[in-house]
Write an enzyme that holds these catalytic residues in place. Structure first.
Site, PDB file in Angstrom:
ATOM      1  N   PRO A 125       7.193  15.035  13.123  1.00  0.00           N
ATOM      2  CA  PRO A 125       6.637  16.328  13.767  1.00  0.00           C
ATOM      3  C   PRO A 125       7.554  17.032  14.740  1.00  0.00           C
ATOM      4  O   PRO A 125       7.730  18.451  14.565  1.00  0.00           O
ATOM      5  CB  PRO A 125       5.834  16.376  13.150  1.00  0.00           C
ATOM      6  CG  PRO A 125       5.288  15.466  12.463  1.00  0.00           C
ATOM      7  CD  PRO A 125       5.784  14.612  13.330  1.00  0.00           C
TER       8      PRO A 125
ATOM      9  N   HIS B 234       0.379   3.724  13.166  1.00  0.00           N
ATOM     10  CA  HIS B 234       0.487   3.679  14.140  1.00  0.00           C
ATOM     11  C   HIS B 234       1.241   2.249  15.033  1.00  0.00           C
ATOM     12  O   HIS B 234       0.472   1.886  16.047  1.00  0.00           O
ATOM     13  CB  HIS B 234      -1.337   3.264  14.001  1.00  0.00           C
ATOM     14  CG  HIS B 234      -1.726   4.487  13.893  1.00  0.00           C
ATOM     15  ND1 HIS B 234      -1.853   5.375  12.680  1.00  0.00           N
ATOM     16  CD2 HIS B 234      -2.827   5.094  13.966  1.00  0.00           C
ATOM     17  CE1 HIS B 234      -3.118   5.758  12.178  1.00  0.00           C
ATOM     18  NE2 HIS B 234      -3.501   6.003  13.504  1.00  0.00           N
TER      19      HIS B 234
ATOM     20  N   GLU C  44       2.771  18.378  16.268  1.00  0.00           N
ATOM     21  CA  GLU C  44       3.114  18.229  17.181  1.00  0.00           C
ATOM     22  C   GLU C  44       4.611  18.808  17.563  1.00  0.00           C
ATOM     23  O   GLU C  44       4.861  19.133  18.714  1.00  0.00           O
ATOM     24  CB  GLU C  44       4.003  16.650  16.763  1.00  0.00           C
ATOM     25  CG  GLU C  44       2.681  15.483  16.595  1.00  0.00           C
ATOM     26  CD  GLU C  44       1.910  15.149  15.087  1.00  0.00           C
ATOM     27  OE1 GLU C  44       1.841  16.834  14.720  1.00  0.00           O
ATOM     28  OE2 GLU C  44       0.759  15.235  14.926  1.00  0.00           O
TER      29      GLU C  44
END
Lengths: 383, 355
Positions: free
Chosen positions: B121, B161, B92
């Site tokens: 990240p 998530h 990322e």
């Protein structure tokens, strides 16, 4: 603290470890190299003289900036003393339409890209957070977050690939940065997309106080092939070897061959910054050994041997360096303080109501000191 | 969770031969009002932005052949080719960092972060580079980067998530932060976000991806504008993202009990359209803010503080926040206890009414 055996500069990249490309010995002798000589064949007497002039001028600028810091004119300065050949040799290999993404110590690179001398110190005087318009010199503003710029170079190179341009992104970083995730991610992306980028690592043996042996148990150049990126390990104090290696890498990138990693083995002769005290962690004998490998000294020996180092040349170079230092000093001291309300400028590209309200509130607050009626200063606005 | 069905496309992101569109005329944008799911509306917005500007490129994980784990980028690789729709390695920070480099070269990248909880990240590149480069360079360098992030819970997902990380970004100067709530504003605000020369965090309410609505191919009102989605007179109820729909339901339910709620879809979390919020609170005298994100340091706290500063004398009661608790996102079987729902919002309304 660590279970590992103690790390010292002798572990890796030490003065005893000369497993690298060298075209110019410490005593100033040209060392034949069939693979790399052709890449610097065009550097004749005039070319050598120009490189020497660069090296002397940037060292003088660096010394002057350090002095300006000691005199209170700069808040901080990151000296590059000892790394001049690594920066000049590589930066003089670039084309104007290449683009450079550096850390904060690459002031010789900036000099080669045409950055104004006063612009070099704007950041360190605290006048601005960058000194120049990147598009005008083909060099991004330096990244202070270690290694972040390697990803920017990789993205720029991806764009160059999409555009079908033969321009190359070159990113400079240090041995410490190679431990950062961003540098490793940049190598993954660059290898995957085969973009025209050169990773130029100046292994100056130190990340502030941490020796390179703490970052890597192998030569840093050995890491790149694991990413699928060919690497070169070069004597970073040999301006000719650095130029040759950089030209090899640039040529590969321009011809669609993808990224190259260069480890230029050099030494930070000074402190990390003017706020650092290397006597707390560095062996003076180590420094003395590296002084013998000084990048300027060895080019001077070569010029001398070839009869090029005349008194006139020496004087002209010294005069150029002194003039540059004087320009830097005058420009630095002459920098006007930024306007207080400019603190609000350029957060966004268009007006933003919440910020405009804060600006108006602070403007009223400041104005209250110039007005006889201080009670009205803060009415209706948050400061 | 979505079903990850197999796509017939071969996963060759940098294939030298762009894959052909079956329609010889190439990709076609929306021309008329069309009923679309929210996910398809974003897809249509991406397509239109890519048609309008060849410098718009998409970067992300699984966005090519697969069309993204939520299918938001479906068909775009086929239509625009691998130089416009770039499947990246799984990093990322590098997705954002390479977008910075592309922006330096004049591109207008749109990054997809696969899930809310995966953005961290990339946090350093967003906060230290994307947000600050325009300021750092005194305006010389612009970062027209859009970062799309599916956010929020309610889909029974595994950890990382279902998060609502928006306040980390509203706290970062230099970023614009958008949260969309329905197919129309998803389309319109995405096009504005991509066209913006400022970096934009664009949050997508993942549990509303499959809700349908009519989409006109228009830009609508400016993206920094909040919108009154349900007028009322007694309580101002402010929210964004997936909870806009819940807030409207709450307003309908309250109306049955004779309570008139004005629901405002904030849309822009940074900057906040205080003019619209303030006008409403001056009228109603009562403020409730609801969001899925944790309460402390959240968007609601900032709105409550600012509104209290700006129109304290108009408030009839202390403002109320109805939010997720100050806990890590809980397991799926517990998420309904964490997420504000219609009843909790109505309980908040009762509280601000002193009932």
């Amino acid at each position: 603290m660590h279970d590992l055996p103690p790390h010292g500069a002798a572990d890796n990249g030490s003065p005893l470890d000369d497993d690298f490309i060298q075209l110019l010995s410490e005593s100033g002798e040209r060392m034949p190299n069939a693979e790399f000589d052709p890449w610097v064949r065009d550097i004749g007497a005039a070319g050598l003289a120009a490189l020497y002039d660069d090296l002397v001028v940037v060292r003088r600028l660096d010394t002057e900036a350090t002095a300006l810091q000691r005199q209170g004119e700069l808040g901080l300065w990151p000296p590059m003393l000892g790394q001049e050949a690594a920066q000049i040799g590589s930066a003089r290999a670039l084309h104007p339409d290449d683009f450079v993404f550096t850390s904060y110590r690459e002031n010789a690179v900036a000099y080669c890209r045409g950055v104004g001398l006063t612009d070099l110190v704007k950041v360190w005087r605290g006048n601005a957070q960058s000194g120049w318009d990147p598009a005008s010199v083909g060099m991004a503003v330096p990244a202070i977050i270690i290694g972040a710029q390697t990803l920017h170079a990789t993205g720029w190179a991806l764009g160059a690939q999409f555009d079908g341009a033969d321009s190359v992104a070159v990113t400079y970083f240090g041995d410490g940065a190679t431990s950062e995730g961003d540098v490793n991610e940049a190598m993954v992306f660059a290898a995957s997309f085969q973009v025209p980028v050169v990773f130029f690592c100046q292994n100056n043996q130190w990340a502030i106080s941490e020796p390179v042996g703490l970052q890597a148990r192998v030569h840093i150049a050995e890491r790149a092939p694991g990413f699928g990126i060919p690497s070169l390990r070069v004597d970073g104090n040999d301006v000719l070897a650095v130029m040759a290696a950089t030209r090899v890498a640039l040529d590969r990138a321009r011809s669609g061959g993808g990224p190259t990693f260069i480890e230029a083995v050099t030494y930070r002769m000074g402190p990390h910054t003017t706020a650092d005290d290397p006597t707390r962690y560095r062996d003076p004998a180590d420094l003395a050994r590296w002084a013998e490998r000084d990048p300027i000294l060895r080019l001077r020996r070569l010029l001398d041997a070839e009869g090029l180092f005349t008194p006139e040349f020496e004087a002209a170079t010294a005069a150029h360096a002194d003039a540059a230092a004087a320009e830097l000093r005058a420009g630095c001291i002459g920098l006007a303080d930024p306007e207080p309300l400019s603190v609000f400028d350029n957060v966004y590209t268009t007006p933003q109501a919440t910020l405009d309200r804060q600006r108006a509130g602070y403007a009223a607050y400041l104005a209250s000191f110039e007005s006889s009626d201080t009670r009205s200063s803060n009415e209706g606005a948050s400061v | 969770m979505t079903i990850l069905d197999r796509s017939p496309m071969s996963p060759t992101p940098m294939s030298p031969t762009p894959l052909r569109h079956p329609n010889a005329a190439g990709p076609v944008g929306l021309t008329d009002t069309t009923t679309l799911t929210l996910a398809k509306a974003i897809n249509a917005g991406l397509r239109q932005a890519m048609l309008d500007d060849p410098k718009v490129v998409l970067l992300g994980e699984d966005i090519g052949a697969l069309g993204g784990v939520f299918r938001v980028t479906s068909d775009l690789l086929r239509e625009f080719g691998p130089h416009r729709v770039i499947d990246t390695p799984l990093a990322e920070s590098a997705i954002i960092g390479t977008a910075v480099g592309l922006a330096y070269r004049g591109y207008r990248p749109v990054c997809e972060i696969q899930f809310d909880g995966f953005i961290f990240p990339g946090f350093d590149q967003i906060v230290s580079q994307v947000a600050k480069l325009h300021y750092r360079t005194q305006g010389a360098v612009r970062m027209p980067i859009t970062i799309r992030v599916p956010f929020g819970g309610g889909i029974g997902a595994a950890e990382h998530h279902s998060e609502s990380p928006e306040a980390y970004f509203t706290h970062t100067s230099g970023l614009r932060v958008i949260a969309v709530s329905d197919p129309q504003n998803a389309y319109s605000l995405l096009r504005q976000a991509i066209a913006s020369d400022d970096p934009v965090l664009y949050f997508e309410p993942k549990r509303r991806y499959h809700v349908k609505g009519e989409v006109e191919p228009t830009l609508g009102s400016p993206m920094e504008r909040a919108v009154i989605v349900s007028p009322g007179s007694q309580v101002t109820l402010i929210t964004y993202g997936a909870l806009v729909s819940t807030a409207r339901d709450a307003a309908l339910a309250a109306a049955d009990e004779g309570v008139s709620i004005e629901v405002i879809d904030l849309r822009s979390l940074s900057p906040v359209d205080y003019a619209t919020v303030e006008a409403s609170v001056r009228k109603t005298g009562r403020l409730v803010v609801t969001h899925e994100a944790a309460q402390s340091g959240g968007v609601g706290g900032e709105i409550v503080a600012s509104i209290t500063e700006r129109c304290f004398d108009y408030l009839e009661a202390a403002p109320v926040r109805v939010t997720g608790f100050d806990i890590p996102y809980p397991p799926a079987k517990l998420e309904r206890h964490h997420l504000p729902d219609l009843d909790r919002i109505l309980a908040g309304v009762d509280r601000v009414l002193g009932r």
